[in-house]
Design a protein around this motif. Structure first.
Motif, PDB file in Angstrom:
ATOM      1  N   CYS A 136      -9.559   1.099  14.699  1.00  0.00           N
ATOM      2  CA  CYS A 136     -10.491   0.585  13.679  1.00  0.00           C
ATOM      3  C   CYS A 136     -10.852  -0.889  13.851  1.00  0.00           C
ATOM      4  O   CYS A 136     -11.949  -1.296  13.496  1.00  0.00           O
ATOM      5  CB  CYS A 136      -9.980   0.860  12.270  1.00  0.00           C
ATOM      6  SG  CYS A 136      -8.458   0.010  11.846  1.00  0.00           S
ATOM      7  N   GLU A 137      -9.964  -1.674  14.435  1.00  0.00           N
ATOM      8  CA  GLU A 137     -10.324  -3.087  14.640  1.00  0.00           C
ATOM      9  C   GLU A 137     -11.236  -3.261  15.849  1.00  0.00           C
ATOM     10  O   GLU A 137     -11.782  -4.334  16.058  1.00  0.00           O
ATOM     11  CB  GLU A 137      -9.058  -3.938  14.870  1.00  0.00           C
ATOM     12  CG  GLU A 137      -8.135  -4.018  13.667  1.00  0.00           C
ATOM     13  CD  GLU A 137      -6.728  -3.581  14.020  1.00  0.00           C
ATOM     14  OE1 GLU A 137      -6.350  -2.477  13.576  1.00  0.00           O
ATOM     15  OE2 GLU A 137      -6.023  -4.300  14.753  1.00  0.00           O
ATOM     16  N   CYS A 144     -11.300   4.794  12.640  1.00  0.00           N
ATOM     17  CA  CYS A 144     -10.035   4.785  13.375  1.00  0.00           C
ATOM     18  C   CYS A 144     -10.090   5.597  14.670  1.00  0.00           C
ATOM     19  O   CYS A 144      -9.120   5.650  15.417  1.00  0.00           O
ATOM     20  CB  CYS A 144      -8.909   5.311  12.489  1.00  0.00           C
ATOM     21  SG  CYS A 144      -8.763   4.385  10.952  1.00  0.00           S
ATOM     22  N   SER A 180      -1.190   4.130  13.854  1.00  0.00           N
ATOM     23  CA  SER A 180      -1.551   4.076  12.432  1.00  0.00           C
ATOM     24  C   SER A 180      -2.859   4.798  12.132  1.00  0.00           C
ATOM     25  O   SER A 180      -3.364   4.710  11.026  1.00  0.00           O
ATOM     26  CB  SER A 180      -1.662   2.616  11.981  1.00  0.00           C
ATOM     27  OG  SER A 180      -2.770   1.995  12.592  1.00  0.00           O
ATOM     28  N   TYR A 216      -5.137  -1.668   0.902  1.00  0.00           N
ATOM     29  CA  TYR A 216      -5.400  -2.206   2.246  1.00  0.00           C
ATOM     30  C   TYR A 216      -6.581  -3.176   2.244  1.00  0.00           C
ATOM     31  O   TYR A 216      -6.936  -3.698   3.301  1.00  0.00           O
ATOM     32  CB  TYR A 216      -5.715  -1.088   3.261  1.00  0.00           C
ATOM     33  CG  TYR A 216      -4.724   0.041   3.342  1.00  0.00           C
ATOM     34  CD1 TYR A 216      -3.380  -0.145   3.036  1.00  0.00           C
ATOM     35  CD2 TYR A 216      -5.133   1.315   3.741  1.00  0.00           C
ATOM     36  CE1 TYR A 216      -2.482   0.915   3.099  1.00  0.00           C
ATOM     37  CE2 TYR A 216      -4.233   2.369   3.822  1.00  0.00           C
ATOM     38  CZ  TYR A 216      -2.919   2.168   3.489  1.00  0.00           C
ATOM     39  OH  TYR A 216      -2.040   3.212   3.564  1.00  0.00           O
ATOM     40  N   ARG A 220      -8.250  -5.418   5.530  1.00  0.00           N
ATOM     41  CA  ARG A 220      -9.510  -5.119   6.221  1.00  0.00           C
ATOM     42  C   ARG A 220     -10.360  -6.369   6.362  1.00  0.00           C
ATOM     43  O   ARG A 220     -11.129  -6.486   7.316  1.00  0.00           O
ATOM     44  CB  ARG A 220     -10.238  -3.981   5.519  1.00  0.00           C
ATOM     45  CG  ARG A 220      -9.465  -2.686   5.713  1.00  0.00           C
ATOM     46  CD  ARG A 220     -10.113  -1.478   5.078  1.00  0.00           C
ATOM     47  NE  ARG A 220      -9.196  -0.341   5.164  1.00  0.00           N
ATOM     48  CZ  ARG A 220      -9.357   0.794   4.496  1.00  0.00           C
ATOM     49  NH1 ARG A 220     -10.392   0.954   3.688  1.00  0.00           N
ATOM     50  NH2 ARG A 220      -8.477   1.763   4.639  1.00  0.00           N
ATOM     51  N   LYS A 263       3.789   4.222   3.827  1.00  0.00           N
ATOM     52  CA  LYS A 263       2.862   3.124   3.582  1.00  0.00           C
ATOM     53  C   LYS A 263       1.794   3.550   2.606  1.00  0.00           C
ATOM     54  O   LYS A 263       1.249   4.638   2.782  1.00  0.00           O
ATOM     55  CB  LYS A 263       2.221   2.740   4.913  1.00  0.00           C
ATOM     56  CG  LYS A 263       1.116   1.716   4.824  1.00  0.00           C
ATOM     57  CD  LYS A 263       0.451   1.530   6.154  1.00  0.00           C
ATOM     58  CE  LYS A 263      -0.703   0.573   5.932  1.00  0.00           C
ATOM     59  NZ  LYS A 263      -1.681   0.633   6.958  1.00  0.00           N
ATOM     60  N   TYR A 286       5.959  -0.155   4.568  1.00  0.00           N
ATOM     61  CA  TYR A 286       4.990  -1.241   4.759  1.00  0.00           C
ATOM     62  C   TYR A 286       4.565  -1.787   3.402  1.00  0.00           C
ATOM     63  O   TYR A 286       3.870  -1.132   2.646  1.00  0.00           O
ATOM     64  CB  TYR A 286       3.780  -0.717   5.531  1.00  0.00           C
ATOM     65  CG  TYR A 286       2.953  -1.786   6.232  1.00  0.00           C
ATOM     66  CD1 TYR A 286       2.695  -3.028   5.653  1.00  0.00           C
ATOM     67  CD2 TYR A 286       2.408  -1.546   7.494  1.00  0.00           C
ATOM     68  CE1 TYR A 286       1.947  -3.994   6.299  1.00  0.00           C
ATOM     69  CE2 TYR A 286       1.646  -2.506   8.152  1.00  0.00           C
ATOM     70  CZ  TYR A 286       1.410  -3.726   7.545  1.00  0.00           C
ATOM     71  OH  TYR A 286       0.657  -4.682   8.187  1.00  0.00           O
ATOM     72  N   VAL A 288       2.216  -3.611   1.885  1.00  0.00           N
ATOM     73  CA  VAL A 288       0.889  -3.890   2.464  1.00  0.00           C
ATOM     74  C   VAL A 288       0.185  -5.107   1.862  1.00  0.00           C
ATOM     75  O   VAL A 288       0.632  -5.693   0.875  1.00  0.00           O
ATOM     76  CB  VAL A 288      -0.042  -2.657   2.373  1.00  0.00           C
ATOM     77  CG1 VAL A 288       0.543  -1.486   3.157  1.00  0.00           C
ATOM     78  CG2 VAL A 288      -0.313  -2.286   0.916  1.00  0.00           C
TER      79      VAL A 288
HETATM   80  C1  PBG Z   1      -4.964   0.109  10.905  1.00  0.00           C
HETATM   81  C2  PBG Z   1      -4.079  -0.361   9.816  1.00  0.00           C
HETATM   82  C3  PBG Z   1      -4.380  -0.670   8.471  1.00  0.00           C
HETATM   83  C4  PBG Z   1      -3.216  -1.226   7.941  1.00  0.00           C
HETATM   84  C5  PBG Z   1      -2.251  -1.204   8.934  1.00  0.00           C
HETATM   85  N1  PBG Z   1      -2.795  -0.647  10.070  1.00  0.00           N
HETATM   86  C6  PBG Z   1      -5.656  -0.576   7.718  1.00  0.00           C
HETATM   87  C7  PBG Z   1      -6.219   0.726   7.330  1.00  0.00           C
HETATM   88  O1  PBG Z   1      -5.640   1.784   7.555  1.00  0.00           O
HETATM   89  O2  PBG Z   1      -7.335   0.685   6.819  1.00  0.00           O
HETATM   90  C8  PBG Z   1      -3.072  -1.799   6.543  1.00  0.00           C
HETATM   91  C9  PBG Z   1      -2.035  -2.871   6.397  1.00  0.00           C
HETATM   92  C10 PBG Z   1      -2.121  -3.692   5.158  1.00  0.00           C
HETATM   93  O3  PBG Z   1      -2.925  -3.436   4.225  1.00  0.00           O
HETATM   94  O4  PBG Z   1      -1.367  -4.665   5.078  1.00  0.00           O
HETATM   95  N2  PBG Z   1      -5.500   1.327  10.818  1.00  0.00           N
END
Ligand code: PBG
Length: 341
Positions: A136-137, A144, A180, A216, A220, A263, A286, A288
């Motif tokens: 996703c990044e 994703c 993830s 999250y 993002r 998480k 996690y 978050v």
């Molecule tokens: C990547 C990922 C995410 C998080 C960890 N790995 C974002 C998502 O799934 O949108 C969230 C971590 C956080 O909110 O601290 N996919």
């Protein structure tokens, strides 16, 4: 057969006031300290860091006060500081210089995370380096995985790219890879690709029970990874589902996960507790970005005692059953624990 432990417990619990006075054991600090059932240590924490291209960069993340996107040189400093506080592991997220439909930056041999891992392992070989494995990044659409013509995520094609990403992280020196993306079969795909490449010692920490969560949001912004359209509900779970979470955990254990992650943490302490009871694998939780942001925001307004709330939160996650807590509070909490010791 009579269980002598169960008998003893029942006897103790039959005492009633005024014989029983629970406050006796809360009377003085030393007694309270002795009676404490759960304690935190810096080695429980994993510190997540966002790595950005460039040199000497430290770009504060608005919705996550105290956290920043750092360039690789500053990442090494973060690693040194974390290690000096007794933290054993960092979890890396990357901000690539360019994004495309296939997320190629995720598995480029000279990608941002690959570069970061190599630099960290050469400066701090004893630090555990964990990498997040997702697209996703790195995708321009922010999803994703790769997309089909109808806009849905192509699960099985994505597995190949996630596996490539994990292998490229292993080649750079990663100790643990953490998928993830919530694609079905991702743990097995990573395990078999790692083993085929000879990376049999690289562990998999599976984001096993990962909910589609509003918490999250700050991440993002930090990772520039918001989906450009739609949401993540076709792969991340419905937060209302505890039995489904157990099925996900079981599947990831069966696929070869070394560590199972739940998480987010705070809204899902029941899942952590159930996971602890059901598995003998290490459980990670996690804490978050949104959980971090809420507490920081309330503290900044003077509405909460930040230190006490931070330690109470982290203790609750440990008490629920987590062995490992991934938290942006890692350094602050480790510092506090040192002061208290
Ligand atoms: C990547 C990922 C995410 C998080 C960890 N790995 C974002 C998502 O799934 O949108 C969230 C971590 C956080 O909110 O601290 N996919």
């Amino acid at each position: 057969m009579v269980d002598p432990f169960a008998l003893g417990r029942a006897d103790a619990e039959t005492a009633r006031f005024p014989q029983a006075r629970p406050r006796r054991l809360r009377r003085m600090p030393a007694l309270r300290d002795m009676m404490r059932e759960t304690s935190l240590r810096p080695a429980d924490f994993v510190y997540p860091v966002f790595v950005t291209p460039g040199r000497d960069a430290r770009i504060p993340i608005g919705p996550m006060p105290g956290q920043a996107q750092v360039s690789v040189d500053n990442l090494v400093r973060e690693g040194e500081e974390a290690a000096s506080l007794g933290i054993r592991a960092l979890l890396l997220f990357g901000l690539p210089p360019r994004k495309d439909a296939l997320g190629t930056g995720a598995y480029a041999p000279d990608g941002i995370v690959q570069e970061a891992v190599a630099a960290l392992k050469s400066a701090l070989p004893g630090l555990v380096v964990i990498t997040d494995v997702c697209l996703c990044e790195y995708t321009d659409h922010g999803h994703c995985g790769t997309l089909r013509a109808d806009g849905s995520i192509a699960n099985d094609e994505t597995l190949d790219l996630l596996a490539r990403t994990a292998v490229s992280h292993a080649e750079a020196g990663a100790d643990v890879v953490a998928p993830s993306a919530m694609m079905d079969g991702q743990v097995a795909a990573l395990r078999s690709a790692l083993d085929a490449g000879g990376w049999t010692d690289v562990a998999v920490m599976a984001y096993a029970s990962k909910m589609a969560s509003a918490f999250y949001g700050p991440f993002r912004a930090a990772a520039d990874s918001a989906p450009q359209s739609g949401d993540r509900k076709s792969h991340q779970m419905d937060g209302a589902n505890a039995r489904e979470a157990m099925r996900e955990l079981r599947q990831d254990a069966a696929e070869g996960a070394d560590i199972l992650m739940v998480k987010p943490a705070l809204a899902y302490l029941d899942i952590i507790a159930r996971a602890r009871g059901a598995f003998d694998l290490p459980i990670a939780a996690y804490n978050v970005s949104g959980e971090y942001a809420m507490l920081r925001a309330a503290a900044a307004n003077g509405w909460l005692d930040e230190r006490a709330a931070m330690l109470e939160t982290l203790t609750s996650i440990k008490r629920a059953g987590a062995d490992v807590i991934i938290t942006y509070f890692a350094k602050d909490a480790a510092r506090l624990l040192r002061e208290e010791a």
